[in-house]
Design a protein around this motif. Structure first.
Motif, short mmCIF file in Angstrom:
data_model
loop_
_atom_site.label_atom_id
_atom_site.label_comp_id
_atom_site.label_asym_id
_atom_site.label_seq_id
_atom_site.Cartn_x
_atom_site.Cartn_y
_atom_site.Cartn_z
N ARG A 89 0.83 -1.21 0.00
CA ARG A 89 0.00 0.00 0.00
C ARG A 89 0.86 1.25 0.00
N LYS A 90 1.95 1.22 0.75
CA LYS A 90 2.86 2.37 0.75
C LYS A 90 3.47 2.58 -0.63
N PHE A 91 3.83 1.47 -1.28
CA PHE A 91 4.41 1.55 -2.63
C PHE A 91 3.38 2.08 -3.62
N ALA A 92 2.12 1.65 -3.49
CA ALA A 92 1.06 2.14 -4.37
C ALA A 92 0.83 3.63 -4.17
N CYS A 93 0.86 4.08 -2.92
CA CYS A 93 0.70 5.52 -2.66
C CYS A 93 1.88 6.32 -3.20
N ALA A 94 3.08 5.76 -3.09
CA ALA A 94 4.26 6.46 -3.62
C ALA A 94 4.17 6.59 -5.15
N LYS A 95 3.75 5.52 -5.82
CA LYS A 95 3.61 5.58 -7.28
C LYS A 95 2.50 6.56 -7.67
N ALA A 96 1.42 6.56 -6.91
CA ALA A 96 0.32 7.49 -7.20
C ALA A 96 0.75 8.93 -6.98
N PHE A 97 1.52 9.18 -5.93
CA PHE A 97 2.03 10.52 -5.68
C PHE A 97 2.94 10.96 -6.82
N ARG A 98 3.79 10.05 -7.29
CA ARG A 98 4.67 10.36 -8.41
C ARG A 98 3.87 10.72 -9.66
N ASN A 99 2.82 9.96 -9.95
CA ASN A 99 1.99 10.26 -11.12
C ASN A 99 1.34 11.63 -11.01
N THR A 132 -3.82 21.94 -10.20
CA THR A 132 -4.01 21.34 -8.88
C THR A 132 -5.10 20.28 -8.92
N TRP A 133 -6.20 20.59 -9.59
CA TRP A 133 -7.30 19.62 -9.71
C TRP A 133 -6.83 18.37 -10.45
N LEU A 134 -6.14 18.55 -11.56
CA LEU A 134 -5.71 17.41 -12.35
C LEU A 134 -4.69 16.55 -11.60
N GLY A 135 -3.78 17.17 -10.85
CA GLY A 135 -2.82 16.41 -10.05
C GLY A 135 -3.52 15.61 -8.96
N PHE A 136 -4.52 16.22 -8.31
CA PHE A 136 -5.26 15.53 -7.25
C PHE A 136 -6.07 14.36 -7.80
N VAL A 137 -6.76 14.59 -8.90
CA VAL A 137 -7.56 13.52 -9.51
C VAL A 137 -6.66 12.40 -10.01
N THR A 138 -5.52 12.74 -10.57
CA THR A 138 -4.57 11.71 -11.01
C THR A 138 -4.06 10.90 -9.83
N PHE A 139 -3.79 11.57 -8.71
CA PHE A 139 -3.33 10.87 -7.51
C PHE A 139 -4.39 9.90 -7.01
N ILE A 140 -5.64 10.35 -6.89
CA ILE A 140 -6.70 9.49 -6.37
C ILE A 140 -6.96 8.32 -7.32
N ALA A 141 -7.00 8.60 -8.63
CA ALA A 141 -7.23 7.52 -9.59
C ALA A 141 -6.06 6.53 -9.59
N SER A 142 -4.85 7.02 -9.41
CA SER A 142 -3.69 6.13 -9.37
C SER A 142 -3.69 5.27 -8.11
N VAL A 143 -4.09 5.83 -6.99
CA VAL A 143 -4.20 5.04 -5.77
C VAL A 143 -5.21 3.92 -5.97
N LEU A 144 -6.36 4.25 -6.57
CA LEU A 144 -7.36 3.23 -6.82
C LEU A 144 -6.86 2.18 -7.81
#
Length: 148
Positions: A89-99, A132-144
């Motif tokens: 889960r930590k790795f998935a969050c790190a990859k999502a943050f990077r995206n 900011t919106w696009l970065g946040f949505v990309t982060f949430i979608a990447s986490v999922l």
């Protein structure tokens, strides 16, 4: 870990994923609402009423706490600590943050050329807000996406 703990952990995972889907849906609904108001001002009242109805339904469906999660119980605390220490889960969050970070870095340059072509007088608020919106949505979608 006992089967009860695994069941409790799975319940918490499903609950957190449901909440993330809810956040993603509300962000997309906000974008649709803003776009309709910006490009079709005559539909503003109808979209506003539908938006309020959507928010109420959203809160009822996604906002209620899961009845199967015993909040404050020792087994719930143990299940949450297991989820917090899960390396995948930590790795998935790190990859999502990077995206999300790279989207936020690359988007303003692409958006600047598009806004120059459109001839918008003061594009910075639009660029910063949409970036900011696009970065946040990309982060949430990447986490999922990564945390399956």
């Amino acid at each position: 870990m006992s089967p009860v703990d695994v069941n409790q952990t799975e319940t918490i995972i499903r609950f957190s994923r449901r909440q993330l889907w809810g956040v993603l849906i509300i962000m997309i609904a906000l974008t649709i609402n803003y776009s309709v108001r910006m490009f079709h001002p005559d539909y503003e009242h109808a979209v506003g009423v539908l938006y309020v109805v959507f928010i109420v339904v959203f809160i009822v469906v996604f906002g209620g706490a899961s009845s199967r999660i015993k909040w404050g119980a020792q087994e719930t605390k143990q299940a949450i600590s297991v989820l917090e220490n899960d390396e995948l889960r930590k790795f998935a969050c790190a990859k999502a943050f990077r995206n999300g970070f790279f989207i936020q870095l690359l988007y303003p340059a692409a958006c600047a050329f598009a806004l120059l072509a459109l001839g918008i007088a003061d594009p910075w608020p639009l660029v910063v807000g949409s970036s900011t919106w696009l970065g946040f949505v990309t982060f949430i979608a990447s986490v999922l996406w990564y945390d399956r």
